[in-house]
Design an enzyme around this catalytic site. Structure first.
Site, PDB file in Angstrom:
ATOM      1  CG  ASP A   1       3.019  -3.771  -0.549  1.00 25.45           C
ATOM      2  OD1 ASP A   1       3.152  -4.839   0.079  1.00 25.45           O
ATOM      3  OD2 ASP A   1       2.221  -3.648  -1.493  1.00 25.45           O
TER       4      ASP A   1
ATOM      5  CB  SER B   1       2.201  -8.791  -2.986  1.00 22.70           C
ATOM      6  OG  SER B   1       2.120  -8.120  -1.783  1.00 22.70           O
TER       7      SER B   1
ATOM      8  CG  ASP C   1       5.298  -5.930  -2.797  1.00 21.95           C
ATOM      9  OD1 ASP C   1       4.917  -6.408  -1.709  1.00 21.95           O
ATOM     10  OD2 ASP C   1       4.565  -5.215  -3.504  1.00 21.95           O
TER      11      ASP C   1
ATOM     12  CG  ASP D   1       4.478  -7.828   1.576  1.00 19.63           C
ATOM     13  OD1 ASP D   1       5.298  -6.910   1.757  1.00 19.63           O
ATOM     14  OD2 ASP D   1       3.460  -7.700   0.850  1.00 19.63           O
TER      15      ASP D   1
END
Length: 461
Positions: free
Chosen positions: A257, A106, A255, A253
């Site tokens: 999400d 992340s 990834d 961010d």
């Protein structure tokens, strides 16, 4: 939370406390487990598992280790390659996969990585399944009536294969484009892709919808993901939006999400702003099911004041998108999320989706025909002071009568002009004291007041 898997998967420094061996064993277990379940249901086809990754260099190591484990157990691995976490969740759900795997840490730096597991619905994998994986990693797996120290290897035609599944990623992009109800033509939009998962996906979606797209941090090299970029370092995008006279900016961010926004004046639009803006938009159109927006206890006091003023109810869950989504599904709520920009629109996705969030914010701007700053204007974010206190026993410190009395005293003094929150860290020997009030000095004074009592009661080292 288990020994290895936390609220956001199995995370650690790549090659140190999250290794290729871990990934191989996780692949071995998942391939064997889902094949066994299929066989028990009389199915002949092998288990199908879809895998995505972000741009970290170690992603290759974990991807190939997972594939080796899966195929050795007789499952077929479908590779989306570099893609976002929500795209893996979407494809797992719509294409009938047994489960989905995302390789990402992340918003963490490049040297960390993680393995996030999703079920066939694209939701976080059930705790009991994760605990079985942990038992296998620790060589104490007992399942289907016996102990398993070794798992059987697939042989001959039962050995699994790998499928290039880039078409799945393209279908996810098509899905997001299909959700837009307005053209973005004439709008100048900045996208900070954090040198991560969204680097090629987000710009293509915005360009397809007609936006004049300005992109930064979209040159990943395996080592620069999240480095002075994206939603955790939004100052670069703030400057960029103002210098280029853009209408709005969106920062993801690693990834993708999460999403935070920047208005045309360069102000940060946090997850709390997004919940307010979109929650209000839904209410005005009669779309806010149960008239409730789901937040976590860390949402700003100002958000609750603003919701009170327009007659929107709110729920407060523990910190973590997992808890937000659990509450939403149990109570039929349509929108929820965190200050960090992790927003869930449950009609469209079962997980936070940064690109979806940015499309939804564009929709409100275009529907209301006003700039982002105007949409955010009614929400006043209160100053906040948060102090982490290292303690010998966080539960005892939190439950101590004198500490509770100090917290109650502050709560009474603040009345409806602020709030105090005392909570323990989930991972460290730390108690967090947070106060929100109309000015910074008041926040600091009341935090110090409670911290002094914790220290006087002898809970600090």
């Amino acid at each position: 939370m288990g020994k290895y898997f936390g609220t956001d998967g199995f995370r650690g420094e790549a090659g140190k406390n999250l290794t290729a061996d871990h990934a191989y064993k996780i692949g071995r277990f998942l391939g064997w487990y889902y094949n066994t379940l299929r066989t028990a249901q009389g199915e002949q086809e092998p288990a199908r598992i879809v895998i995505g990754k972000d741009t970290r260099r170690s992603g290759y190591m974990f991807e190939y280790s997972l594939v080796a484990g899966l195929t050795a157990s007789g499952a077929d691995a479908y590779l989306l390659h570099v893609t976002t976490t929500p795209s893996v969740a979407y494809i797992a759900r719509v294409d009938g996969f047994d489960c989905g795997i995302m390789i990402s840490a992340s918003h963490n730096p490049y040297y960390d990585n993680g393995i996030k597991l999703m079920d066939a619905k694209g939701e976080k994998m059930a705790e009991e399944t994760l605990l079985l994986i942990e038992d296998f990693l620790d060589d104490k797996l007992h399942l289907f009536g016996q102990d398993w120290h070794e798992l059987p290897f697939a042989e001959r035609e039962k050995i699994g294969c790998t499928v290039d599944y880039e078409s799945g990623r393209n279908r996810y992009m098509g899905y997001l484009i299909s959700l837009a109800i307005y053209s973005f033509k004439g709008k100048k939009v900045g996208l900070d892709c954090a040198n991560g998962s969204s680097w090629s996906i987000a710009p293509k979606i915005f360009e397809a919808l007609g936006a004049e797209t300005y992109v930064l941090n979209a040159k990943p090299n395996g080592l620069n993901i999240n480095r002075d970029a994206g939603s955790t370092h939004i100052e670069g995008l703030q400057k960029f939006v103002v210098e280029n006279g853009l209408d709005v900016g969106f920062a993801y961010d690693g990834d993708a999400d999460r999403c935070l926004c920047v208005d045309e004046k360069g102000n940060v639009i946090t997850g709390d702003h997004i919940l307010y803006i979109y929650g209000r938009y839904m209410k005005e159109r009669g779309k806010l099911m149960t008239n409730t927006v789901v937040t976590t206890v860390m949402s700003n006091f100002g958000l609750y004041k603003a919701f009170d003023e327009i007659g929107i109810d709110y729920a407060k869950t523990a910190v973590g998108d997992k808890y937000v989504y659990e509450y939403m599904t149990q109570n039929g709520c349509r929108i929820g999320g965190e200050q960090s920009g992790h927003i869930i629109f449950s009609k469209y996705a079962g997980t936070g989706d940064g690109i979806l969030t940015s499309l939804k914010m564009m929709e409100v701007m275009l529907a209301r025909k006003v700039p982002m700053s105007k949409l955010a204007e009614p929400l006043t974010i209160y100053p906040q002071v948060l102090t982490n206190v290292h303690v010998t026993d966080k539960r005892a410190a939190q439950d101590d009568e004198a500490v509770r009395a100090a917290v109650d005293e502050v709560a009474e003094a603040l009345g409806d002009s602020g709030r105090i929150l005392l909570r323990e860290s989930g991972t460290e020997p730390v108690v967090r004291v947070m106060v929100e009030a109309q000015d910074h000095e008041t926040c600091q004074r009341y935090v110090d007041q409670v911290v002094d009592v914790i220290k006087a009661r002898g809970y600090c080292d």
